[in-house]
Design an enzyme around this catalytic site. Structure first.
Site, PDB file in Angstrom:
ATOM      1  N   GLY A   8      32.776  31.346  46.132  1.00 25.11           N
ATOM      2  CA  GLY A   8      31.814  31.952  47.061  1.00 25.11           C
ATOM      3  C   GLY A   8      31.853  31.302  48.429  1.00 25.11           C
ATOM      4  CB  VAL A  12      28.640  27.492  68.808  1.00 26.92           C
ATOM      5  CG1 VAL A  12      29.945  26.689  68.828  1.00 26.92           C
ATOM      6  CG2 VAL A  12      28.800  28.774  69.600  1.00 26.92           C
ATOM      7  CE  LYS A  27      30.960  30.226  64.386  1.00 30.34           C
ATOM      8  NZ  LYS A  27      31.470  29.791  63.077  1.00 30.34           N
ATOM      9  N   GLY A  70      25.964  26.952  56.225  1.00 33.78           N
ATOM     10  CA  GLY A  70      25.049  26.626  55.138  1.00 33.78           C
ATOM     11  C   GLY A  70      23.617  26.909  55.550  1.00 33.78           C
ATOM     12  CD  GLU A 102      31.677  36.513  54.081  1.00 35.42           C
ATOM     13  OE1 GLU A 102      31.328  37.489  53.396  1.00 35.42           O
ATOM     14  OE2 GLU A 102      30.870  35.761  54.657  1.00 35.42           O
ATOM     15  CE  LYS A 148      29.529  33.938  62.816  1.00 36.10           C
ATOM     16  NZ  LYS A 148      29.217  33.178  61.633  1.00 36.10           N
ATOM     17  N   GLY A 189      15.422  39.508  58.860  1.00 29.91           N
ATOM     18  CA  GLY A 189      16.460  39.194  57.877  1.00 29.91           C
ATOM     19  C   GLY A 189      16.134  37.962  57.044  1.00 29.91           C
ATOM     20  CG  LEU A 190      13.793  35.959  53.439  1.00 25.10           C
ATOM     21  CD1 LEU A 190      13.529  34.829  54.415  1.00 25.10           C
ATOM     22  CD2 LEU A 190      12.507  36.312  52.691  1.00 25.10           C
ATOM     23  CD  GLU A 213      22.322  23.858  69.330  1.00 25.57           C
ATOM     24  OE1 GLU A 213      21.767  23.384  70.316  1.00 25.57           O
ATOM     25  OE2 GLU A 213      23.563  23.841  69.180  1.00 25.57           O
TER      26      GLU A 213
END
Lengths: 324, 324
Positions: free
Chosen positions: A187, A132, A205, A302, A190, A105, A10-11, A129
């Site tokens: 943006g 969460v 989470k 992010g 969603e 998650k 996945g990119l 890592e």
């Protein structure tokens, strides 16, 4: 210097952030590990999108087996999102003796035991890592240097979208609907915001945190979950009168054998460290019986913060495999 | 199950807190590591003090070589405090192929390179989580899961005594001299408070943070250091007018090849996450080029929080030695 080859599933945004983290901090990463890390193959349909990173067409593949069956690849990073096919891919990678790093998650919460057991059975590492708190290094702390504690409680602000909405409602007296609409235009939320605003993302989470801290698996769907879509301006004002703020909290508390847990909007006194966690920031407040109260604060989402956490996991695995 | 034998240098407050952390969380620690951890020998003169832990007289020794030369001991915990003889003892332990854990910021800051080099040369581990921020797991985060970052800045509140004094001055309008006196009566400040109030303790901790984050050694004595003993009530009031607080900050910032650093009282806006760190709490605010801003908050001192960090380091070493 040895080269550690990595396969990436996945990119999208997070995949690109992870790739970019490795690209821009190559010198630092090489110095820290004594290893040359390289993302050699990428499973991704969209091979032409503008991404602001240097990827060659030869790195792309449409066949996950080209990654799983590649004897040169030691580590697979899964950043597809969603429970499937991500879970199946992670299990397949582990069965082919690849260590796995994920930020997913939903998949980790849904299949925690199966994923950790399969990693163990195949003598590979499994790290998550970024699942969460995005860039906040909470999972590693809980599973390493805090392990001498019995954990008592966790309270987490672990969804940036809802924390942004609540902060804007509190600071500017705006209505829920208006802030949500603005967030969607920017943006930041969603187009279908259900998973965020109804607390589903937070429940995923919390399920992961409970697995780690209390050695107990609670499926996300079994966590009593209430989101923020019913919060009115009058609730926010009522909180202010009590010198408090409303925050969407992932909560778990253990007393003796009794474990309580919930995801719901809670009233926090302004003096509580979590109350000053604003906008898109996340924080996890943990109590252990030796360490007392701890808080971890940072960016919960992010591309680059998440990329920092994903690459951090990759580095730890690479150092372990190559004895650095 | 394998037993990991540990030698302990010093059974004062922190030593007792460390011993107690292992004692009270034995079940959790055994479950987390799959190992039986045992403090088998203790270097300590005072063998009769009431300590609220179960220690047998046979565990005590007055001869450090009984620990360094014991082939059954894998890990040595140094909690004597001060640069010497602590540093010599740690080096001696390493040369005898023992891994070393310490909470001793003065010794680590004074001899960072020598200690880390000697550990490397002897193929043993050297960990010092408790030396900065007490129970807060900052060192481990910086040296593991955040290693994919170039660090840009650190701002730390890393001395509980001075933060307590400044908080009391701010919240209750008290004079510096009066709060210091009260703190001393409560046993919260030392009878000679110089190392705390003049920023020397903070400079030690900043030196360690700079070594780790910027791969550069700056001796504590070379860090421009100013304490809080000259802070007047009028300074506190002037800060309030600017919606700010005065905090004693360990500061370092890197831009290009230029590294700036200082220990001094600084004005922080009340909206800054560090401004709400009150009384004996510590916090370290770190900026990395991928992860962005992070804050780690918790108890920077005290026997059990420090014991949590020391035992956390011991567990990590034990797991590594015994491949768990």
């Amino acid at each position: 210097m040895e080269t550690v080859k990595i396969g990436l599933l996945g990119l999208g945004n997070i995949g690109t952030g992870t790739y970019k983290t490795l690209e821009m901090n190559k010198v630092q990463i090489t110095k820290a590990t004594g290893l040359n890390l390289e993302i050699s193959k990428i499973l991704e349909k969209d091979t032409t999108r503008e991404r602001d990173i240097t990827v060659c067409q030869e790195q792309f593949t449409q066949d996950p087996d080209e990654i799983f069956k590649d004897p040169e690849i030691d580590i697979v990073i899964e950043l597809l999102g969603g429970v499937e096919p991500a879970t199946t891919f992670m299990l397949e990678a582990m069965k082919n003796k690849k260590s796995v790093v994920t930020a997913n998650k939903a998949a980790v919460a849904a299949n925690f035991q199966k994923l950790t057991d399969t990693a163990k059975a195949n003598h590979v590492e499994f790290r998550y890592e970024a699942s969460v708190g995005g860039g906040i290094p909470i999972i590693n702390a809980l599973t390493t240097v805090l392990q001498a504690n019995e954990f008592v409680e966790v309270q987490g602000i672990v969804n940036g979208t809802t924390n942004y909405i609540l902060t804007q409602m509190t600071e500017f007296g705006l209505k829920y609907e208006d802030v949500l609409k603005k967030s969607q235009e920017l943006g930041f939320a969603e187009s279908d915001p259900t998973a965020d605003v109804e607390g589903i993302d937070v429940a995923n989470k919390l399920s992961i945190l409970i697995s780690i801290m209390f050695n107990t698996y609670i499926a996300p769907k079994d966590i009593p979950t209430q989101g923020i879509s019913n919060i009115k301006q009058q609730d926010i004002e009522a909180a202010k009168v009590e010198d408090s703020k409303i925050k969407l909290i992932a909560y778990a508390h253990k007393e003796g054998d009794k474990l309580e847990y919930s995801v719901k909007p809670m009233l926090l006194k302004n003096s509580h460290p979590l109350a000053s966690v604003s906008n898109e920031f996340n924080a996890v407040y943990v109590t252990g019986n030796a360490v007392g109260e701890l808080m971890f604060y940072g960016k919960g989402a992010g591309p680059l913060p998440t990329g920092s956490a994903v690459m951090g996991d990759v580095l730890e695995i690479a150092k372990k495999i190559y004895n650095k």
